[in-house]
Design a protein around this motif. Structure first.
Motif, PDB file in Angstrom:
ATOM      1  N   ARG A  22       0.838  -1.206   0.000  1.00 37.35           N
ATOM      2  CA  ARG A  22       0.000   0.000   0.000  1.00 37.35           C
ATOM      3  C   ARG A  22       0.871   1.255   0.000  1.00 37.35           C
ATOM      4  N   ASP A  23       0.406   2.279  -0.690  1.00 42.37           N
ATOM      5  CA  ASP A  23       1.168   3.515  -0.811  1.00 42.37           C
ATOM      6  C   ASP A  23       1.274   4.246   0.528  1.00 42.37           C
ATOM      7  N   LEU A  24       2.488   4.623   0.852  1.00 38.29           N
ATOM      8  CA  LEU A  24       2.757   5.445   2.022  1.00 38.29           C
ATOM      9  C   LEU A  24       3.780   6.496   1.620  1.00 38.29           C
ATOM     10  N   GLY A  25       3.357   7.737   1.580  1.00 43.26           N
ATOM     11  CA  GLY A  25       4.288   8.800   1.215  1.00 43.26           C
ATOM     12  C   GLY A  25       4.846   8.680  -0.177  1.00 43.26           C
ATOM     13  N   GLY A  26       4.087   8.103  -1.097  1.00 40.51           N
ATOM     14  CA  GLY A  26       4.514   8.043  -2.487  1.00 40.51           C
ATOM     15  C   GLY A  26       5.221   6.774  -2.916  1.00 40.51           C
ATOM     16  N   LYS A  27       5.321   5.799  -2.023  1.00 40.58           N
ATOM     17  CA  LYS A  27       5.948   4.522  -2.393  1.00 40.58           C
ATOM     18  C   LYS A  27       5.314   3.412  -1.560  1.00 40.58           C
ATOM     19  N   PRO A  28       5.471   2.155  -1.982  1.00 39.42           N
ATOM     20  CA  PRO A  28       4.903   1.057  -1.189  1.00 39.42           C
ATOM     21  C   PRO A  28       5.480   1.037   0.223  1.00 39.42           C
ATOM     22  N   LEU A  29       4.641   0.660   1.168  1.00 39.68           N
ATOM     23  CA  LEU A  29       5.080   0.606   2.562  1.00 39.68           C
ATOM     24  C   LEU A  29       6.399  -0.128   2.711  1.00 39.68           C
ATOM     25  N   MET A  30       6.516  -1.296   2.099  1.00 40.26           N
ATOM     26  CA  MET A  30       7.721  -2.103   2.273  1.00 40.26           C
ATOM     27  C   MET A  30       8.968  -1.437   1.693  1.00 40.26           C
ATOM     28  N   ALA A  31       8.785  -0.526   0.733  1.00 40.09           N
ATOM     29  CA  ALA A  31       9.930   0.110   0.068  1.00 40.09           C
ATOM     30  C   ALA A  31      10.741   0.969   1.020  1.00 40.09           C
ATOM     31  N   TRP A  32      10.084   1.568   2.020  1.00 38.22           N
ATOM     32  CA  TRP A  32      10.826   2.417   2.966  1.00 38.22           C
ATOM     33  C   TRP A  32      11.920   1.616   3.669  1.00 38.22           C
ATOM     34  N   THR A  33      11.554   0.451   4.166  1.00 39.33           N
ATOM     35  CA  THR A  33      12.520  -0.375   4.899  1.00 39.33           C
ATOM     36  C   THR A  33      13.586  -0.934   3.975  1.00 39.33           C
ATOM     37  N   VAL A  34      13.188  -1.369   2.784  1.00 39.06           N
ATOM     38  CA  VAL A  34      14.168  -1.905   1.827  1.00 39.06           C
ATOM     39  C   VAL A  34      15.193  -0.836   1.469  1.00 39.06           C
ATOM     40  N   GLU A  35      14.752   0.367   1.178  1.00 39.16           N
ATOM     41  CA  GLU A  35      15.671   1.451   0.829  1.00 39.16           C
ATOM     42  C   GLU A  35      16.628   1.770   1.975  1.00 39.16           C
ATOM     43  N   GLN A  36      16.105   1.795   3.186  1.00 35.86           N
ATOM     44  CA  GLN A  36      16.957   2.087   4.345  1.00 35.86           C
ATOM     45  C   GLN A  36      18.044   1.029   4.502  1.00 35.86           C
ATOM     46  N   ALA A  37      17.679  -0.229   4.313  1.00 34.15           N
ATOM     47  CA  ALA A  37      18.648  -1.319   4.455  1.00 34.15           C
ATOM     48  C   ALA A  37      19.694  -1.279   3.357  1.00 34.15           C
ATOM     49  N   ILE A  58       8.835  -5.617  -6.153  1.00 37.06           N
ATOM     50  CA  ILE A  58       9.077  -4.337  -5.482  1.00 37.06           C
ATOM     51  C   ILE A  58      10.421  -4.368  -4.771  1.00 37.06           C
ATOM     52  N   ALA A  59      10.701  -5.472  -4.081  1.00 34.58           N
ATOM     53  CA  ALA A  59      11.972  -5.597  -3.360  1.00 34.58           C
ATOM     54  C   ALA A  59      13.151  -5.452  -4.316  1.00 34.58           C
ATOM     55  N   ARG A  60      13.096  -6.131  -5.440  1.00 33.58           N
ATOM     56  CA  ARG A  60      14.186  -6.054  -6.418  1.00 33.58           C
ATOM     57  C   ARG A  60      14.298  -4.641  -6.997  1.00 33.58           C
ATOM     58  N   ASN A  61      13.161  -4.010  -7.260  1.00 32.44           N
ATOM     59  CA  ASN A  61      13.179  -2.662  -7.830  1.00 32.44           C
ATOM     60  C   ASN A  61      13.831  -1.644  -6.896  1.00 32.44           C
ATOM     61  N   TYR A  62      13.754  -1.908  -5.602  1.00 34.19           N
ATOM     62  CA  TYR A  62      14.348  -0.986  -4.630  1.00 34.19           C
ATOM     63  C   TYR A  62      15.713  -1.469  -4.143  1.00 34.19           C
ATOM     64  N   GLY A  63      16.265  -2.491  -4.800  1.00 34.60           N
ATOM     65  CA  GLY A  63      17.654  -2.848  -4.567  1.00 34.60           C
ATOM     66  C   GLY A  63      17.940  -4.045  -3.703  1.00 34.60           C
ATOM     67  N   ALA A  64      16.921  -4.738  -3.215  1.00 37.95           N
ATOM     68  CA  ALA A  64      17.153  -5.904  -2.361  1.00 37.95           C
ATOM     69  C   ALA A  64      17.333  -7.167  -3.199  1.00 37.95           C
TER      70      ALA A  64
END
Length: 234
Positions: A22-37, A58-64
């Motif tokens: 689900r969108d949170l602040g313009g990106k999927p919720l899970m993307a925030w944590t993946v990007e931080q890691a 989504i995980a792969r798109n954000y670098g995981a």
């Protein structure tokens, strides 16, 4: 130093359907944590464990890395987190990539400062603990319901006859709440004890703004407000 970071995301969610995407602040919720890691300076080996193809993309798109799809028996409503992490650890060990430490991140706690993960890893190794748990400070004025058969129906977790002012409390007097945001552990705790915590345990104190744990629609609304306060919002 090989530090495995496991981010578990499951397709099923009863509280908020599909909340991890689900969108949170313009990106999927899970993307925030993946990007931080992925952006942590500690050079984490970021593995997303999921049973869901959309979440894997989504995980792969954000670098995981998504080196496997999680087995169905580890993606049930009743599945605990520990065997999911142990599965990822064993997968890396089979590849000859035995981790020195394991970071567990929950995507339902998406608010972290840019240096939070690096500070947690640094504290873990500097203090020599076996496990580190992320916590947030909470108000100390807690009460418990008593036993119905007891003379005192309620009990206070503090001395209400000498109520302290919050600003006068020492760090040792403040209760800390485990919010599920992050854990850093020795791999053997998962592999030998089926637990993320054990041995000598340390507390990693998170900022209060990082304490949100999304489980309801209200939590989502609060997270949007907190994102704005952290300068990451819409």
């Amino acid at each position: 130093m090989n530090i495995l970071c496991v981010i578990p995301v499951r397709g099923g969610s009863k509280g908020i359907p599909r909340k991890n995407v689900r969108d949170l602040g313009g990106k999927p919720l899970m993307a925030w944590t993946v990007e931080q890691a992925v952006s942590a300076k500690a050079g984490l080996d970021v593995v997303v464990s999921t049973d869901d193809p959309e979440m894997a993309d989504i995980a792969r798109n954000y670098g995981a890395d998504v080196p496997f799809m999680r087995p169905a028996e580890l993606a049930e409503d009743t599945t605990a987190t520990e065997p999911v992490v142990a599965h990822a650890i064993n997968f890396r060990i089979a590849q000859g990539r035995t981790p020195d430490a394991v970071v567990l991140l929950q995507v339902t706690s998406p608010l972290r400062h840019p240096d939070t993960l690096d500070r947690a890893v640094q504290q873990f190794f500097d203090t020599g603990v076996d496990s580190l748990v992320g916590v947030v400070p909470t108000p100390p004025f807690l009460w418990r319901l008593g036993d119905d058969a007891a003379d005192t129906p309620v009990t206070a977790e503090y001395d209400f006859e000498r109520r302290p002012r919050r600003q006068e409390l020492t760090p040792q007097q403040i209760p800390y709440r485990e919010n599920g945001s992050l854990y850093v552990s020795r791999p053997k705790l998962y592999l030998e004890h089926n637990n993320r915590l054990g041995g000598k345990i340390g507390l990693f104190i998170l900022d209060e703004l990082e304490g949100v744990d999304i489980d309801t629609e209200l939590d989502f609304a609060l997270a949007q407000q907190q994102l704005a306060a952290l300068g990451k919002g819409l």
